[in-house]
Design a protein around this motif. Sequence first.
Motif, PDB file in Angstrom:
ATOM      1  N   MET A 125       0.860  -1.350  -0.024  1.00 36.26           N
ATOM      2  CA  MET A 125      -0.034  -0.072   0.082  1.00 36.26           C
ATOM      3  C   MET A 125       0.788   1.075  -0.063  1.00 36.26           C
ATOM      4  O   MET A 125       1.927   1.252   0.553  1.00 36.26           O
ATOM      5  N   PRO A 126       0.267   2.064  -0.728  1.00 40.28           N
ATOM      6  CA  PRO A 126       1.229   3.545  -0.844  1.00 40.28           C
ATOM      7  C   PRO A 126       1.400   4.345   0.689  1.00 40.28           C
ATOM      8  O   PRO A 126       2.593   4.746   0.994  1.00 40.28           O
ATOM      9  N   ILE A 127       0.176   4.010   1.397  1.00 38.52           N
ATOM     10  CA  ILE A 127       0.319   4.689   2.813  1.00 38.52           C
ATOM     11  C   ILE A 127       0.762   3.575   3.882  1.00 38.52           C
ATOM     12  O   ILE A 127      -0.199   3.173   4.238  1.00 38.52           O
ATOM     13  N   LYS A 128       2.009   3.556   4.029  1.00 30.33           N
ATOM     14  CA  LYS A 128       2.424   2.216   4.698  1.00 30.33           C
ATOM     15  C   LYS A 128       1.985   2.282   6.201  1.00 30.33           C
ATOM     16  O   LYS A 128       1.751   1.240   6.603  1.00 30.33           O
ATOM     17  N   GLN A 129       2.216   3.593   6.716  1.00 29.30           N
ATOM     18  CA  GLN A 129       1.831   3.531   8.272  1.00 29.30           C
ATOM     19  C   GLN A 129       0.584   3.146   8.447  1.00 29.30           C
ATOM     20  O   GLN A 129       0.390   2.794   9.728  1.00 29.30           O
ATOM     21  N   GLU A 130      -0.501   3.449   7.697  1.00 30.94           N
ATOM     22  CA  GLU A 130      -1.803   3.090   8.089  1.00 30.94           C
ATOM     23  C   GLU A 130      -1.872   1.589   8.175  1.00 30.94           C
ATOM     24  O   GLU A 130      -2.615   1.022   9.147  1.00 30.94           O
ATOM     25  N   ASN A 140       4.816   8.181  -2.066  1.00 33.16           N
ATOM     26  CA  ASN A 140       3.981   8.519  -0.821  1.00 33.16           C
ATOM     27  C   ASN A 140       4.686   8.379   0.360  1.00 33.16           C
ATOM     28  O   ASN A 140       4.280   8.357   1.422  1.00 33.16           O
ATOM     29  N   ILE A 141       5.939   7.911   0.194  1.00 36.50           N
ATOM     30  CA  ILE A 141       6.836   7.441   1.473  1.00 36.50           C
ATOM     31  C   ILE A 141       8.201   7.649   1.283  1.00 36.50           C
ATOM     32  O   ILE A 141       8.723   7.321   0.020  1.00 36.50           O
ATOM     33  N   ASP A 179      14.143   6.707   3.084  1.00 40.41           N
ATOM     34  CA  ASP A 179      14.802   6.993   4.133  1.00 40.41           C
ATOM     35  C   ASP A 179      13.934   6.031   5.343  1.00 40.41           C
ATOM     36  O   ASP A 179      14.470   5.241   6.150  1.00 40.41           O
ATOM     37  N   TYR A 180      12.482   6.317   5.261  1.00 36.92           N
ATOM     38  CA  TYR A 180      11.641   5.496   6.147  1.00 36.92           C
ATOM     39  C   TYR A 180      11.587   3.895   5.720  1.00 36.92           C
ATOM     40  O   TYR A 180      11.737   3.297   6.860  1.00 36.92           O
ATOM     41  N   LEU A 181      11.606   3.640   4.490  1.00 39.00           N
ATOM     42  CA  LEU A 181      11.867   2.342   4.001  1.00 39.00           C
ATOM     43  C   LEU A 181      13.093   1.764   4.558  1.00 39.00           C
ATOM     44  O   LEU A 181      12.851   0.397   5.042  1.00 39.00           O
ATOM     45  N   PRO A 202      -3.497  -0.272  -4.761  1.00 38.91           N
ATOM     46  CA  PRO A 202      -4.625   0.286  -5.602  1.00 38.91           C
ATOM     47  C   PRO A 202      -4.247   0.497  -6.949  1.00 38.91           C
ATOM     48  O   PRO A 202      -4.100   1.268  -7.602  1.00 38.91           O
ATOM     49  N   ILE A 203      -3.971  -0.781  -7.494  1.00 39.33           N
ATOM     50  CA  ILE A 203      -3.460  -0.841  -8.922  1.00 39.33           C
ATOM     51  C   ILE A 203      -4.363  -2.013  -9.570  1.00 39.33           C
ATOM     52  O   ILE A 203      -3.751  -2.454 -10.728  1.00 39.33           O
ATOM     53  N   GLU A 204      -5.534  -2.290  -9.117  1.00 31.99           N
ATOM     54  CA  GLU A 204      -6.136  -3.256  -9.753  1.00 31.99           C
ATOM     55  C   GLU A 204      -6.796  -3.007 -11.159  1.00 31.99           C
ATOM     56  O   GLU A 204      -7.001  -4.218 -11.882  1.00 31.99           O
ATOM     57  N   MET A 205      -6.731  -1.903 -11.873  1.00 29.64           N
ATOM     58  CA  MET A 205      -7.260  -1.821 -13.041  1.00 29.64           C
ATOM     59  C   MET A 205      -6.037  -1.895 -14.084  1.00 29.64           C
ATOM     60  O   MET A 205      -6.295  -1.766 -15.305  1.00 29.64           O
ATOM     61  N   TYR A 206      -4.902  -2.197 -13.596  1.00 26.88           N
ATOM     62  CA  TYR A 206      -3.639  -2.405 -14.239  1.00 26.88           C
ATOM     63  C   TYR A 206      -3.533  -3.870 -14.869  1.00 26.88           C
ATOM     64  O   TYR A 206      -3.963  -4.691 -13.993  1.00 26.88           O
TER      65      TYR A 206
END
Length: 244
Positions: A5-10, A40-41, A44-46, A70-74
């Motif tokens: 997921m793009p927002i990994k903290q959630e 989106n991250i 350094d955090y990763l 969120p890439i299901e349409m690809y």
Amino acid sequence: MINLMPIKQEVEYQFSTIFENIDKDIELKYIYPITHTYKNISLDYLKEKYIPLNKIDEDKYDGFIVTGAPIEMYRYEEVDFWKEIDQFFKENELPTIYICWAAQGALYSKFGIEKYKLEEKLFGVYEHEVKEKNPFIKNSFYAPHSRNTFNKKESIQKADLTVIGESEEAGVYMCSTRDYKSIFISGHSEYQAERLKFEYERDRGDIPKNYFVRDNPENEILFNWKNHRDEFYKNWIEFIGGVR
């Protein structure tokens, strides 16, 4: 956990909340694909909190969870990290939960099962029936869905997979290999109570079904999937402990 997921903290919050309530000594490690371009991250955090997917052989794990994205349409081959995650799907032999896009991707990688576009987005909380006796879920349950694509039940059954949970309206929610080592989940029991409200307010689309009291966004949220979530993940932890 391979967090796509793009927002990994959630996602970190969602699963740390689940596992901290299980009376086991659980160490949760986060993993990321190195072939993705992150917007989106910070890297350094990763690098501080995550393990590169190509380095997982340097440690020992009891099981994996692979999140949605969120890439299901690809098309799968259009996703920048597809080759990397496809290799994991094909080579991984540990007990694993694949969620939403990861479930679809793993079903495609392992069994050639295609995904199909829904006529309209499946968005809300739905009741599901338990279709087969299994180690994880005993009774009917609620679970959220938020997706635009689906896998056909007949394709799942043709691949000799077991349908564990199913909804008349939402379709197959959970299926697995016969040994339960690979579990494919189309919905999101890991969601915190407010997640669908956030998506609704962000997108200003249809009101999520069966989510607000009387389907009114001014009313409180029906957090009626929590018991299923807690039961499932507790039993899965017990299961992977027995596989060792």
